[in-house]
Design a protein around this motif. Structure first.
Motif, PDB file in Angstrom:
ATOM      1  N   ILE A   3       0.828  -1.201   0.000  1.00  0.00           N
ATOM      2  CA  ILE A   3       0.000   0.000   0.000  1.00  0.00           C
ATOM      3  C   ILE A   3       0.864   1.253   0.000  1.00  0.00           C
ATOM      4  O   ILE A   3       0.593   2.212  -0.723  1.00  0.00           O
ATOM      5  CB  ILE A   3      -0.916   0.036   1.242  1.00  0.00           C
ATOM      6  CG1 ILE A   3      -1.906  -1.126   1.201  1.00  0.00           C
ATOM      7  CG2 ILE A   3      -1.667   1.371   1.329  1.00  0.00           C
ATOM      8  CD1 ILE A   3      -2.803  -1.188   2.416  1.00  0.00           C
ATOM      9  N   TYR A  67       1.823   6.377  -2.202  1.00  0.00           N
ATOM     10  CA  TYR A  67       0.588   5.728  -1.768  1.00  0.00           C
ATOM     11  C   TYR A  67      -0.098   5.184  -3.014  1.00  0.00           C
ATOM     12  O   TYR A  67      -0.489   5.944  -3.901  1.00  0.00           O
ATOM     13  CB  TYR A  67      -0.328   6.719  -1.043  1.00  0.00           C
ATOM     14  CG  TYR A  67      -1.697   6.145  -0.749  1.00  0.00           C
ATOM     15  CD1 TYR A  67      -1.854   5.148   0.215  1.00  0.00           C
ATOM     16  CD2 TYR A  67      -2.825   6.552  -1.459  1.00  0.00           C
ATOM     17  CE1 TYR A  67      -3.099   4.594   0.473  1.00  0.00           C
ATOM     18  CE2 TYR A  67      -4.074   6.020  -1.206  1.00  0.00           C
ATOM     19  CZ  TYR A  67      -4.209   5.032  -0.247  1.00  0.00           C
ATOM     20  OH  TYR A  67      -5.442   4.473  -0.003  1.00  0.00           O
ATOM     21  N   ARG A  68      -0.167   3.884  -3.082  1.00  0.00           N
ATOM     22  CA  ARG A  68      -0.695   3.198  -4.267  1.00  0.00           C
ATOM     23  C   ARG A  68      -0.050   3.723  -5.546  1.00  0.00           C
ATOM     24  O   ARG A  68      -0.701   3.969  -6.561  1.00  0.00           O
ATOM     25  CB  ARG A  68      -2.214   3.325  -4.326  1.00  0.00           C
ATOM     26  CG  ARG A  68      -2.918   2.658  -3.132  1.00  0.00           C
ATOM     27  CD  ARG A  68      -4.384   2.484  -3.373  1.00  0.00           C
ATOM     28  NE  ARG A  68      -5.046   1.834  -2.238  1.00  0.00           N
ATOM     29  CZ  ARG A  68      -5.079   0.519  -1.996  1.00  0.00           C
ATOM     30  NH1 ARG A  68      -4.442  -0.304  -2.820  1.00  0.00           N
ATOM     31  NH2 ARG A  68      -5.710   0.036  -0.945  1.00  0.00           N
ATOM     32  N   TYR A  83      -7.304  12.456   0.279  1.00  0.00           N
ATOM     33  CA  TYR A  83      -6.420  11.475   0.919  1.00  0.00           C
ATOM     34  C   TYR A  83      -6.695  11.421   2.414  1.00  0.00           C
ATOM     35  O   TYR A  83      -6.802  10.335   3.011  1.00  0.00           O
ATOM     36  CB  TYR A  83      -4.972  11.871   0.632  1.00  0.00           C
ATOM     37  CG  TYR A  83      -3.920  11.011   1.301  1.00  0.00           C
ATOM     38  CD1 TYR A  83      -3.691   9.696   0.889  1.00  0.00           C
ATOM     39  CD2 TYR A  83      -3.135  11.521   2.340  1.00  0.00           C
ATOM     40  CE1 TYR A  83      -2.709   8.915   1.494  1.00  0.00           C
ATOM     41  CE2 TYR A  83      -2.160  10.760   2.947  1.00  0.00           C
ATOM     42  CZ  TYR A  83      -1.946   9.449   2.520  1.00  0.00           C
ATOM     43  OH  TYR A  83      -0.977   8.682   3.115  1.00  0.00           O
ATOM     44  N   LYS A  86     -10.374   9.887   2.949  1.00  0.00           N
ATOM     45  CA  LYS A  86     -10.673   8.526   2.519  1.00  0.00           C
ATOM     46  C   LYS A  86      -9.585   7.508   2.845  1.00  0.00           C
ATOM     47  O   LYS A  86      -9.878   6.363   3.193  1.00  0.00           O
ATOM     48  CB  LYS A  86     -10.909   8.513   0.994  1.00  0.00           C
ATOM     49  CG  LYS A  86     -11.175   7.139   0.405  1.00  0.00           C
ATOM     50  CD  LYS A  86     -12.518   6.604   0.916  1.00  0.00           C
ATOM     51  CE  LYS A  86     -12.773   5.206   0.388  1.00  0.00           C
ATOM     52  NZ  LYS A  86     -11.959   4.185   1.053  1.00  0.00           N
ATOM     53  N   SER A  87      -8.336   7.926   2.761  1.00  0.00           N
ATOM     54  CA  SER A  87      -7.255   6.933   2.788  1.00  0.00           C
ATOM     55  C   SER A  87      -6.550   6.815   4.120  1.00  0.00           C
ATOM     56  O   SER A  87      -5.913   5.793   4.402  1.00  0.00           O
ATOM     57  CB  SER A  87      -6.212   7.263   1.700  1.00  0.00           C
ATOM     58  OG  SER A  87      -6.840   7.328   0.434  1.00  0.00           O
ATOM     59  N   PRO A 163     -10.670   3.790   5.891  1.00  0.00           N
ATOM     60  CA  PRO A 163      -9.405   4.112   5.220  1.00  0.00           C
ATOM     61  C   PRO A 163      -8.503   2.881   5.094  1.00  0.00           C
ATOM     62  O   PRO A 163      -8.689   1.878   5.782  1.00  0.00           O
ATOM     63  CB  PRO A 163      -8.780   5.151   6.148  1.00  0.00           C
ATOM     64  CG  PRO A 163      -9.300   4.784   7.501  1.00  0.00           C
ATOM     65  CD  PRO A 163     -10.700   4.281   7.281  1.00  0.00           C
ATOM     66  N   ASP A 164      -7.514   2.977   4.227  1.00  0.00           N
ATOM     67  CA  ASP A 164      -6.549   1.896   4.038  1.00  0.00           C
ATOM     68  C   ASP A 164      -5.467   1.908   5.120  1.00  0.00           C
ATOM     69  O   ASP A 164      -4.919   0.872   5.469  1.00  0.00           O
ATOM     70  CB  ASP A 164      -5.858   2.024   2.673  1.00  0.00           C
ATOM     71  CG  ASP A 164      -6.819   1.795   1.522  1.00  0.00           C
ATOM     72  OD1 ASP A 164      -7.757   0.997   1.685  1.00  0.00           O
ATOM     73  OD2 ASP A 164      -6.648   2.436   0.466  1.00  0.00           O
ATOM     74  N   LYS A 195      -6.228  -3.608   7.121  1.00  0.00           N
ATOM     75  CA  LYS A 195      -5.700  -2.255   7.063  1.00  0.00           C
ATOM     76  C   LYS A 195      -4.242  -2.232   7.512  1.00  0.00           C
ATOM     77  O   LYS A 195      -3.805  -3.069   8.293  1.00  0.00           O
ATOM     78  CB  LYS A 195      -6.531  -1.319   7.946  1.00  0.00           C
ATOM     79  CG  LYS A 195      -8.003  -1.265   7.545  1.00  0.00           C
ATOM     80  CD  LYS A 195      -8.762  -0.238   8.330  1.00  0.00           C
ATOM     81  CE  LYS A 195     -10.251  -0.309   7.995  1.00  0.00           C
ATOM     82  NZ  LYS A 195     -10.524  -0.191   6.568  1.00  0.00           N
TER      83      LYS A 195
END
Length: 660
Positions: A3, A67-68, A83, A86-87, A163-164, A195
């Motif tokens: 990730i 990030y990704r 970001y 959500k992330s 979120p991730d 996560k």
């Protein structure tokens, strides 16, 4: 699945005395879903700096944070805000819950910033609070729960948008041992759900619960021990990830309202202080309007509202005259005197003038008349008693029946006397014959007339005789003179058309009655006085603006950490500005409404007093005055709030979160 990846990450700080300090020195690492990573180091080692960079709170770095696959340094403002929303989810050591929001509102805050509807965000917040064991505390405020419960709320808040990556900055630093174990179990469950959890700590005991331990010292990664990630459980299928949007104006106003409610006493005092200035402005304008209305209604009560009185030239200087020449003023006085005494032919109407007036729209009939002012040359006698007549005028529809206090309007060879003159001659003069002496072309003329009635003076102390135009014309003709009209009365069936007719009369170059001119002059004078008094009262609004500025600046200082939390959750600069400007708007609105309300109460009290004493209402607040007062209050408040709002929006989130 990878990730996050750090490549040669370097962070430099500029020192106040010049030079730089290298906080991170080429950090390289990669992270996958399902890892619970402890980042361990002593104070000043650089671990918090690393977390701030990964969390997107600081974008000033060298190297790459992928990030990704995309470097955070290349994110624009909107992408960085998304970001955060959500992330990334943040769990802070000091919880950083907003004190005036209940637990549901605290957890749902990130969704509020994402403009998710109320039903969805509350449902999601309640589900997460249930997962962390706080179902029985949903609507409590943060100061009503324990430290461990506060941290569980913070964990729920971090998970709200699924979120991730979860960043936990010393999440157990403020907790006892038993509560620490409970919180660590929750964090493990988060990592098991797939996560990536990055946990900053200085405790080896806490690090022992993690699947991977990274040690940092003096800005360098000195060890990286990987014990194998958790077995990832499948994500619950019942949560639909919300669409990320920007916070709406409605939510900004709502958040502002909740904060104002938390500081109700202080904000109420500010609103009250501002409302006094608003009340003073509205009251001055309303007082001026009330007095003006009283004068106008009094003057108009003696005339027929369906009739417009027209003169060839003004009997008074123009209300807006700016002439300063003494010669011009003297000439105007001479012309006016000639017109008043009837010795000037320039004041007489011609047939052409009458045709122009007759053609005015809405004029149903036209009546000619004559009026003159004598300086002791005209009189009326009854027996041995005599009274000097100052004004001679002809009967017209402009003299309303209610003005005639006894008898009736004059017929053939009859006259109407003002009540004061009638009382001088006899208490029972109506129906009696009197001798009228008039000066016509330098010759005194006598004729006997019957007194048909008496009438109330039209706001004047002049002794007056009123007779038919035909009788006066016959008297002039009998003495070899021709009577020409120097006043015209325009009649309309609908009194609503009177003002339109008056406007057309002025456009044609004619003027209204002396009474009308005086009323206009008085109205203009009262308007000036009202505006001057309102302007003086408005000075207090400057003080109010400064007061609002100070209060909002204090609010920025008090809520510095809250602003940092909002930015960490994805609030844009625009969102922060909106919240504070909305607070200023609400203060202004409440001040304006309070000012209008206070003015309305004063209007009732003052009018009750003046009505009882003088039978008149002197305060007349209109809807336009009330609306203007509210708008002025709102505008001044929002202008005063711009500086604090802008200051709040520019706060650095890292520094804001450190604020004690």
């Amino acid at each position: 699945m990878e990730i996050l990846q750090l490549k040669n990450l370097i962070k430099l700080y500029k020192l106040a005395g010049g030079g730089t300090f290298e906080a991170l020195k080429g950090i390289n690492a990669s992270f996958e879903a399902g890892e619970l990573v402890a980042i361990v180091g002593e104070s000043g080692s650089g671990k918090s700096t690393l977390m701030n960079l990964i969390g997107g709170l600081d974008s000033d770095f060298s190297g790459e944070i992928l990030y990704r696959g995309k470097n955070l340094r290349d994110y624009n403002a909107k992408e960085l805000s998304d970001y955060h929303k959500k992330s990334i989810g943040f769990i802070f050591q000091n919880f950083n819950l907003i004190p005036h929001l209940n637990l549901v509102e605290n957890v749902a805050l990130a969704m509020t910033l994402s403009n998710v509807d109320k039903e969805t965000r509350e449902k999601r917040a309640k589900e997460l609070l249930a997962q962390v064991g706080l179902t029985d505390h949903l609507y409590k405020k943060p100061d009503q729960i324990s430290g461990g419960q506060k941290q569980r709320v913070a964990i729920a808040r971090a998970l709200i948008n699924d979120p991730d990556v979860i960043i936990a900055d010393e999440p157990t630093g403020a907790l006892d041992a038993e509560t620490t174990d409970t919180v660590l179990d929750l964090i493990k469950d988060i990592a098991r759900s797939g996560k990536l959890v990055l946990m900053v700590t200085h405790s080896d005991r806490v690090a022992a619960h993690c699947t991977r331990v990274i040690r940092i010292d003096n800005g360098q990664l000195i060890s990286d021990e990987n014990f194998g990630g958790f077995k990832v459980t499948e994500k619950a299928a019942d949560f639909k990830e919300p669409k990320i949007k920007n916070m709406s104006l409605y939510n900004a106003i709502r958040m502002a309202f909740l904060n104002m409610r938390a500081k109700l006493g202080r904000n109420a005092l500010v609103a009250f202080g501002t409302s006094i200035g608003i009340m003073a402005v509205i009251l001055m304008l309303s007082l001026g309007r009330g007095v003006t209305n009283y004068i106008q209604s009094t003057m108009n009560s003696y005339t027929n509202p369906n009739v417009t009185e027209v003169h060839k030239q003004s009997m008074m200087p123009a209300a807006n005259s700016t002439s300063t020449s003494q010669a011009e003023i003297s000439q105007m006085q001479q012309n006016n005197m000639a017109a008043l005494t009837g010795s000037s032919s320039e004041s007489n109407f011609t047939q052409s003038d009458l045709k122009k007036l007759q053609k005015i729209k809405h004029v149903d009939s036209l009546e000619t008349g004559y009026t003159t002012l004598s300086l002791g040359t005209n009189s009326v006698e009854y027996g041995s008693k005599s009274a000097t007549i100052m004004t001679l005028q002809t009967m017209s529809a402009n003299i309303i029946k209610s003005s005639i206090v006894s008898g009736k309007a004059p017929g053939a060879d009859e006259i109407l006397l003002d009540k004061g003159t009638a009382d001088i001659l006899s208490k029972n003069i109506v129906g009696k014959n009197v001798t009228l002496k008039l000066m016509i072309d330098g010759k005194q003329v006598k004729k006997t007339f019957k007194v048909s009635g008496t009438y109330e003076q039209q706001g004047s102390n002049f002794s007056t005789v009123i007779m038919r135009y035909q009788d006066l014309a016959a008297l002039y003709q009998a003495n070899g003179q021709t009577l020409s009209p120097n006043v015209v009365y325009l009649y309309t069936k609908n009194k609503d058309n009177t003002e339109k007719i008056k406007e057309q009369v002025k456009k044609l170059g004619f003027s209204g009655s002396m009474q009308e001119t005086m009323t206009e002059m008085f109205t203009q004078m009262m308007d000036i006085i009202s505006y001057v008094l309102a302007a003086i009262a408005a000075v207090s609004l400057v003080v109010s603006a400064i007061m609002i500025l100070v209060v909002l600046n204090i609010s920025v200082v008090e809520r510095t950490r809250e602003i940092g939390v909002l930015k960490a959750l994805g609030a844009r600069r625009k969102d922060i500005r909106r919240i504070f400007v909305s607070e200023a708007f609400l203060i202004g609105l409440s001040s304006g409404l309070l000012g209008v309300g206070m003015t309305a109460v004063l209007q009732v009290l003052i009018n009750n007093f003046t009505s009882a004493k003088f039978d008149v209402n002197v305060v007349s607040m209109t809807f336009n005055y009330a609306l203007a007062g509210i708008l002025i209050s709102v505008i001044i408040s929002m202008i005063a709030g711009l500086l604090p709002a802008n200051r709040a929006s520019k706060l650095d989130p890292v520094e804001a979160l450190r604020k004690e």
